[in-house]
Design a protein around this motif. Sequence first.
Motif, PDB file in Angstrom:
ATOM      1  N   ARG A 328       0.833  -1.209   0.000  1.00  0.00           N
ATOM      2  CA  ARG A 328       0.000   0.000   0.000  1.00  0.00           C
ATOM      3  C   ARG A 328       0.868   1.260   0.000  1.00  0.00           C
ATOM      4  NH1 ARG A 328      -2.429  -0.842   4.493  1.00  0.00           N
ATOM      5  NH2 ARG A 328      -4.276  -1.910   3.643  1.00  0.00           N
ATOM      6  N   SER A 332       0.477   3.393  -3.462  1.00  0.00           N
ATOM      7  CA  SER A 332      -0.311   4.619  -3.311  1.00  0.00           C
ATOM      8  C   SER A 332       0.445   5.839  -3.825  1.00  0.00           C
ATOM      9  CB  SER A 332      -0.701   4.806  -1.845  1.00  0.00           C
ATOM     10  OG  SER A 332       0.455   4.943  -1.031  1.00  0.00           O
ATOM     11  N   GLU A 338      -6.971   4.797  -3.178  1.00  0.00           N
ATOM     12  CA  GLU A 338      -8.268   4.225  -3.553  1.00  0.00           C
ATOM     13  C   GLU A 338      -8.112   3.126  -4.603  1.00  0.00           C
ATOM     14  OE1 GLU A 338     -12.593   5.622  -5.410  1.00  0.00           O
ATOM     15  OE2 GLU A 338     -11.120   7.133  -4.786  1.00  0.00           O
ATOM     16  N   LYS A 339      -7.292   3.380  -5.610  1.00  0.00           N
ATOM     17  CA  LYS A 339      -7.086   2.383  -6.667  1.00  0.00           C
ATOM     18  C   LYS A 339      -6.374   1.152  -6.127  1.00  0.00           C
ATOM     19  CE  LYS A 339      -5.460   1.826 -11.417  1.00  0.00           C
ATOM     20  NZ  LYS A 339      -4.836   2.478 -12.597  1.00  0.00           N
ATOM     21  N   GLU A 341      -6.598  -0.098  -3.061  1.00  0.00           N
ATOM     22  CA  GLU A 341      -7.555  -0.904  -2.312  1.00  0.00           C
ATOM     23  C   GLU A 341      -8.540  -1.604  -3.238  1.00  0.00           C
ATOM     24  OE1 GLU A 341      -7.256  -1.591   0.684  1.00  0.00           O
ATOM     25  OE2 GLU A 341      -5.921  -0.047   1.472  1.00  0.00           O
ATOM     26  N   LYS A 342      -8.856  -0.988  -4.350  1.00  0.00           N
ATOM     27  CA  LYS A 342      -9.848  -1.543  -5.264  1.00  0.00           C
ATOM     28  C   LYS A 342      -9.273  -2.613  -6.175  1.00  0.00           C
ATOM     29  CE  LYS A 342     -13.250  -0.082  -8.746  1.00  0.00           C
ATOM     30  NZ  LYS A 342     -13.816   1.075  -9.492  1.00  0.00           N
ATOM     31  N   GLU A 343      -8.017  -2.443  -6.635  1.00  0.00           N
ATOM     32  CA  GLU A 343      -7.474  -3.314  -7.685  1.00  0.00           C
ATOM     33  C   GLU A 343      -6.344  -4.237  -7.233  1.00  0.00           C
ATOM     34  OE1 GLU A 343      -6.440  -1.180 -11.203  1.00  0.00           O
ATOM     35  OE2 GLU A 343      -8.296  -0.003 -11.226  1.00  0.00           O
ATOM     36  N   TYR A 344      -5.706  -3.938  -6.121  1.00  0.00           N
ATOM     37  CA  TYR A 344      -4.508  -4.692  -5.772  1.00  0.00           C
ATOM     38  C   TYR A 344      -4.588  -5.419  -4.418  1.00  0.00           C
ATOM     39  CZ  TYR A 344      -2.451  -1.943  -9.577  1.00  0.00           C
ATOM     40  OH  TYR A 344      -2.184  -1.361 -10.781  1.00  0.00           O
ATOM     41  N   TYR A 346      -6.869  -7.122  -2.913  1.00  0.00           N
ATOM     42  CA  TYR A 346      -7.483  -8.463  -2.940  1.00  0.00           C
ATOM     43  C   TYR A 346      -6.435  -9.526  -3.282  1.00  0.00           C
ATOM     44  CZ  TYR A 346     -10.371 -12.404  -4.459  1.00  0.00           C
ATOM     45  OH  TYR A 346     -10.914 -13.650  -4.604  1.00  0.00           O
ATOM     46  N   GLU A 355      -8.576 -15.034   0.732  1.00  0.00           N
ATOM     47  CA  GLU A 355      -9.661 -14.771  -0.212  1.00  0.00           C
ATOM     48  C   GLU A 355      -9.833 -15.978  -1.127  1.00  0.00           C
ATOM     49  OE1 GLU A 355     -11.530 -12.209  -0.042  1.00  0.00           O
ATOM     50  OE2 GLU A 355     -10.409 -10.581   0.905  1.00  0.00           O
TER      51      GLU A 355
END
Length: 460
Positions: A328, A332, A338-339, A341-344, A346, A355
Amino acid sequence: MQVVRSHQSHRSFSSSSGSVSASPTLPLYRSAPELEVRLEDFESFAIDRLRVLKGISDGLSRGKKPDEMEKLVNELWKTNMRHQDSSQVPNKDIISHFVLRLVYCRTEELRKWFLSMESALFRHRFRNQTAEAQRAIMEEFDLPCKAVSNAEFESLKEKLGQVARSIGHNLSLSTTDAIYYKVPFEEVPELVTGRKVFINQGYAYVAMNQVVSLVATIFRSLLSKALILTNRKWATSIREQEQHRLTPIVEALCSSYLGPDFSQPKEYGEISLKDIDQVAKSSFPLCMRHLFEKLREDHHLKHAGRMQLGLFLKGVGLNVDDSLAFWREEFSKKVGLEKFEKEYAYNIRHNYGKEGKKTDYTPYSCQKIILSTPGVGDHHGCPYRHFGEENLRAALSRMGVNSRAMEDVMGKVRNRDYQLACTLTFEALHAAPCDAGINHPNQYFSDSQRLLKAKKDSST
């Protein structure tokens, strides 16, 4: 060869003349006899033999002397080719050879390696046969040679003795003890090139203790032809017919890693984020150090690079929370929080089994990394294979490899001995031998930490 599931009955190799295991001589692997073998034995036997061949490869690459290789091969065979039922050892020998023949027939590079290692193994095993068994093998090969008569030996004794003495051998003066064969000189190029035989009228006079060179040449030639034929069968029928059962096993075996999976840190526990930069400099292998530095520099890595470095960090002890914080922090700076957390995020949790299918993914082995194909903008893969010479020299110099060790490393790179090049790098940086060789980036890290800890303890 028929492969059956474990719940089905299975039997040993057999032929019209009886069980193969009854044969006292070294198998020549002319053809695979009719057999049934359990699917799990198909794979496990091949892996055991592969351990032997890879051990031989490492020993040869390290330039071990003949007596050292003799001891090494004996230990490798004894350790890996045993069976809980001793009567099945010959069957395991034959099964494993033919499975690996299928595995290594598929490309020229694979064929070349398998041919060299199997020939080296055959040489060793032939030399360990009794004289009677050696002659039986010669007869079975139908070699282009004939025994030298007593009269001919007497007429050439002086010249044969000169050659024997020149290579450090003593020639028995007794015609009953001295056994020589004469063969067309082109059949023993190794002996001719080394000036180890007397040549007369187109024939080389080969002593019994040199016959291994002739036999091994014939063995290599026959195996080479067999690999080409096996490749044709694989490409035209076997691969498609067995696509859901044997094909995945065959295609994975040549790149199999044969050591610990390093899915969890075994010895030194977790490392913390505050220590990671220092640890990267002291104990990361070049492949991971390069990725780590590129991440710090560019604040981004492509997917293959993230997988290679991320799983390595997992294996050395970076827990899932610290791993998320680490990635992160870097990403970042380039793509925004934001990107990330959304794309990486997981995928990072996925690598830790948090997961999806909750699979405990394992760090990549050297073999897997070496066989990867990085493209433009990629930084994964093995630097010893994928870097140009100038870039590799610069990277090794930044690690602290001195000029003498550098030339040794580059020599192994030119010979495509990439893992041995990494091993020599490790030895140069740690001033300690690594007899087992480097086979996994996390092994490099673990061995490095162990040596550094021992050095620190001894100084306190």
